[in-house]
Design a protein around this motif. Structure first.
Motif: not given
Length: 529
Positions: A115, A119, A156, A165
């Motif tokens: 992540e 992103p 996540g 992500p």
């Protein structure tokens, strides 16, 4: 990271299932217990820290007479790495890397997340990549090896945790109702189950994950501190049927290790190898191995030229302790884990690094004993370990290894003890008595012994005034101690000879004319600083 009450019933079943399958692993010496706190390490300069901690990354493996595959350097010395986890949700600084090295640790398990790397889909965070590059610059400087851990907990941020992500999280519109009292049970929520299924199965997510791994490998390759990559932290997967049914959970774990998980590992191995031929690559089993269930993972082919550099990185947690209980020494946890852990890496000639271990607090009698027992256990099957976690907390609270003043947390003092980080020969036995500071290493000499130096880490927290080193029965032994490392060479020791090295703490500082000398004349057997 750790298990919880949601899986206690499963683990009761899995213990009975797993321990009948494998022989018990060999044991090593148990350190004596102590309730005394260790002193804080004296201040060191950057030069002192670098000189003390520098160790070459493993370039090969050796097979010891017991059939184990151990990490080794170019000289054939058997390496042992001790370290800590850091970087999960906090920022790693140069001071933290320097402190790690000054305390005698040789390994950093650096927690990173997809992540943070990517992103937004197809857009890599160059600031984060530069940050990772700086961390390894510091590790280069201070001589700490880095195992980059691709970390996830409950998939996540889409589920309030970390790892994959949000843009790569596909839930099929299924519900997610977090349990604030039992975070591990969030894995069993329908939305999280769907997300794992899509990660393993969807071609576009497979490709995106592999590309992110390759990007990080391209950024970090060439650092002399880079040990390698832990490819996926505590893998989990879909549980068909009722996910709270222990039998379904156990069957799902086996199915994952036989199907989707090795397929993922093969993709990620190829992705990293496209950018870096030299880094070690470590695969993890599901968390059930920590409770006595042998892994069902297959072996893996390394596409690099030359010998494989693929290792095994299980975790070592007791579920009852993770759920808040004091450890029960009569429960069989250590014996069941050792029985489950050995066959897979032996069969596939893989070195073992324990990526995470340790109780959240060691102030209770059982948990303090667990620290000692795990430190005794791991040399019997592993080339090293990284404890969870590198932080400071009042009274050693939580998983932090230190108290608020930076001293070893109560009950966790042995983690900061001496150890043989490089052995020219076959390491046979180690023992350490915290109450006196006495450390002993027994090794069996081989052809490496006469031409290479054995190195023993002597942390300043244990030896604030220095240490004395003796080698039994070897009249021409050369011993040199400087900046927290004892180095010894045994020039005329015949192969097969058993050698015992003893380290004792000095009670007062050495004389000024002794400090820092390295001439053989001042460092014959028994002479040290």
């Amino acid at each position: 990271m750790r298990l919880s009450r949601a899986v206690l019933a499963l683990l009761s079943l899995s213990l009975a299932f797993g321990t009948a399958l494998l022989p018990e692993a060999s044991a090593t010496a148990l350190p004596e217990t102590s309730t005394s706190a260790l002193p804080k390490a004296p201040a060191s300069t950057d030069a002192d820290v670098a000189a003390a901690s520098t160790i070459a990354p493993p370039s090969r493996t050796v097979t010891t007479p017991d059939g184990r595959t151990r990490l080794a350097d170019r000289q054939g010395r058997v390496l042992t790495l001790h370290g800590l986890n850091l970087g999960k949700t906090d920022t790693v600084t140069q001071d933290r890397v320097a402190r790690l090295a000054s305390e005698g640790f040789t390994l950093m398990r650096l927690n990173i997340q997809w992540e943070k790397v990517e992103p937004k889909r197809g857009r890599y965070d160059t600031d984060y990549l530069r940050y990772l590059d700086r961390v390894l610059d510091w590790a280069d400087r201070y001589g700490v090896l880095v195992l980059v851990d691709w970390h996830q907990d409950v998939f996540g941020p889409a589920f309030g945790h970390n790892g994959i992500p949000a843009w790569a999280t596909r839930t099929d519109g299924l519900p997610f109702e977090p349990n604030p009292d039992d975070w591990f049970s969030d894995y069993f929520q329908p939305a999280a189950q769907a997300a794992f299924t899509h990660l393993y199965d969807d071609p576009d997510l497979r490709a995106a994950q592999a590309a992110a791994y390759a990007r990080v490998a391209s950024t970090l390759r060439g650092h002399r501190s880079l040990l390698g990559y832990d490819l996926f932290n505590e893998p989990f997967g879909p549980v068909p049927g009722d996910p709270t049914d222990p039998a379904n959970q156990l069957a799902a774990s086996v199915a994952l290790e036989q199907g989707r998980l090795p397929a993922m590992y093969r993709r990620l191995i190829d992705a990293v190898r496209a950018a870096d031929r030299n880094a070690w690559l470590f695969v993890e089993p599901t968390v059930l191995v920590g409770q006595g269930v042998p892994t069902s993972l297959p072996g893996f082919r390394d596409p690099r030229p030359g010998a494989d550099r693929i290792g095994y990185a299980p975790h070592y947690y007791d579920t009852a302790v993770e759920s808040g209980q004091d450890w029960d020494p009569t429960g069989g946890f250590i014996e069941q884990y050792e029985a489950a852990i050995g066959a897979y890496p032996t069969a596939h000639r893989m070195p073992v690094l324990v990526g995470e271990w340790g109780p959240p607090r060691a102030t209770t009698p059982g948990n303090a004993e667990l620290i000692y027992r795990q430190l005794r256990s791991m040399p019997g099957f592993a080339s090293g370990w990284a404890m969870w976690y590198d932080c400071d907390a009042p009274e050693g609270g939580g998983y932090c290894v230190r108290d608020a003043d930076g001293r070893p947390a109560p009950g966790k003092e042995p983690v900061f003890g001496p150890y043989a980080r490089a052995v020219a020969g076959t390491p046979e036995r180690e023992s350490y008595t915290p109450t006196t500071g006495e450390y002993r290493l027994t090794l069996n000499a081989n052809r490496t012994t006469r031409r290479a130096w054995t190195e023993i880490t002597l942390p300043a927290t244990v030896y604030p005034h220095g240490a004395r080193v003796t080698v039994d029965g070897i009249p021409d032994a050369v011993v040199r101690v400087r900046n927290g490392i004892a180095r010894l060479r045994l020039p005329s020791t015949p192969s097969g000879t058993t050698v015992t090295v003893t380290v004792t703490a000095r009670r007062h500082p050495a004389h000024a004319d002794d400090a820092g000398r390295t001439s053989p004349e001042k460092h014959e057997q028994g002479s040290t600083h």
